[in-house]
Design a protein around this motif. Structure first.
Motif, PDB file in Angstrom:
ATOM      1  N   PHE A  95       0.756  -1.181   0.077  1.00  0.00           N
ATOM      2  CA  PHE A  95      -0.046   0.102   0.144  1.00  0.00           C
ATOM      3  C   PHE A  95       0.899   1.181  -0.092  1.00  0.00           C
ATOM      4  O   PHE A  95       0.599   2.200  -0.757  1.00  0.00           O
ATOM      5  N   ILE A  96       1.829   1.367   0.840  1.00  0.00           N
ATOM      6  CA  ILE A  96       2.868   2.428   0.970  1.00  0.00           C
ATOM      7  C   ILE A  96       3.528   2.623  -0.594  1.00  0.00           C
ATOM      8  O   ILE A  96       3.592   3.664  -0.880  1.00  0.00           O
ATOM      9  N   VAL A  97       4.082   1.617  -1.077  1.00  0.00           N
ATOM     10  CA  VAL A  97       4.633   1.709  -2.327  1.00  0.00           C
ATOM     11  C   VAL A  97       3.562   2.177  -3.338  1.00  0.00           C
ATOM     12  O   VAL A  97       4.035   3.071  -4.450  1.00  0.00           O
ATOM     13  N   THR A  98       2.720   1.873  -3.710  1.00  0.00           N
ATOM     14  CA  THR A  98       1.330   1.999  -4.574  1.00  0.00           C
ATOM     15  C   THR A  98       1.065   3.564  -4.341  1.00  0.00           C
ATOM     16  O   THR A  98       1.035   4.388  -5.181  1.00  0.00           O
ATOM     17  N   ALA A  99       0.823   4.049  -2.896  1.00  0.00           N
ATOM     18  CA  ALA A  99       0.447   5.500  -2.573  1.00  0.00           C
ATOM     19  C   ALA A  99       1.727   6.159  -3.107  1.00  0.00           C
ATOM     20  O   ALA A  99       1.354   7.460  -3.472  1.00  0.00           O
ATOM     21  N   LEU A 102       1.732   6.591  -7.107  1.00  0.00           N
ATOM     22  CA  LEU A 102       0.743   7.401  -7.378  1.00  0.00           C
ATOM     23  C   LEU A 102       0.984   8.815  -7.198  1.00  0.00           C
ATOM     24  O   LEU A 102       0.544   9.692  -7.968  1.00  0.00           O
ATOM     25  N   MET A 103       1.541   8.968  -5.917  1.00  0.00           N
ATOM     26  CA  MET A 103       1.896  10.792  -5.571  1.00  0.00           C
ATOM     27  C   MET A 103       2.834  11.335  -6.685  1.00  0.00           C
ATOM     28  O   MET A 103       2.633  12.122  -7.354  1.00  0.00           O
ATOM     29  N   ILE A 104       3.879  10.182  -7.019  1.00  0.00           N
ATOM     30  CA  ILE A 104       4.954  10.489  -7.906  1.00  0.00           C
ATOM     31  C   ILE A 104       4.277  10.866  -9.231  1.00  0.00           C
ATOM     32  O   ILE A 104       4.438  11.674 -10.094  1.00  0.00           O
ATOM     33  N   ARG A 105       3.414   9.804  -9.831  1.00  0.00           N
ATOM     34  CA  ARG A 105       2.895   9.939 -10.944  1.00  0.00           C
ATOM     35  C   ARG A 105       1.682  11.092 -11.335  1.00  0.00           C
ATOM     36  O   ARG A 105       2.015  11.660 -12.582  1.00  0.00           O
ATOM     37  N   PHE A 106       0.999  11.457 -10.263  1.00  0.00           N
ATOM     38  CA  PHE A 106       0.157  12.653 -10.504  1.00  0.00           C
ATOM     39  C   PHE A 106       0.537  13.671  -9.886  1.00  0.00           C
ATOM     40  O   PHE A 106      -0.459  14.807  -9.946  1.00  0.00           O
TER      41      PHE A 106
END
Length: 111
Positions: A95-99, A102-106
């Motif tokens: 979950f932390i890696v995904t979050a 997503l922050m880096i991507r958007f």
């Protein structure tokens, strides 16, 4: 038997000397095992009863301490049982890696 030295001239006198040494060592060992001659009283004399009472008090204290340790250990085991296992830790890490991804991507570009 005297403790006078035995002159050694041949094998027979050597055997006699060795036998005498063995007897002396056995006598010393027996006297060490018997301990001091105290008329059949147990070692420690008058202090024996006081020492036994002190030991009994110490054993009571040790039992109380061990009961406290068992209670604390039971509470710790209960708390450890509520912790997530490897699957839970991997889920949180995922979950932390995904979050973060997503922050880096958007995130808007800086500056």
């Amino acid at each position: 038997m005297t403790d006078a030295p035995i002159p050694i001239h041949n094998e027979a006198s050597l055997a006699q000397a060795l036998n005498r040494m063995r007897q002396i060592e056995e006598k010393n060992l027996i006297s060490r095992m018997k301990g001091p001659d105290n008329g059949g009283e147990p070692p420690g004399g008058d202090m024996l009863e006081a020492r036994v009472l002190r030991l009994e008090d110490d054993v009571k204290e040790i039992r109380t301490d061990m009961k406290d340790v068992r209670d604390r250990l039971s509470r710790i085991e209960g708390k450890i049982g509520m912790l997530p296992g490897w699957g839970g830790l991997l889920a949180v890490a995922g979950f932390i890696v995904t979050a973060v991804g997503l922050m880096i991507r958007f995130m808007p570009p800086a500056g």
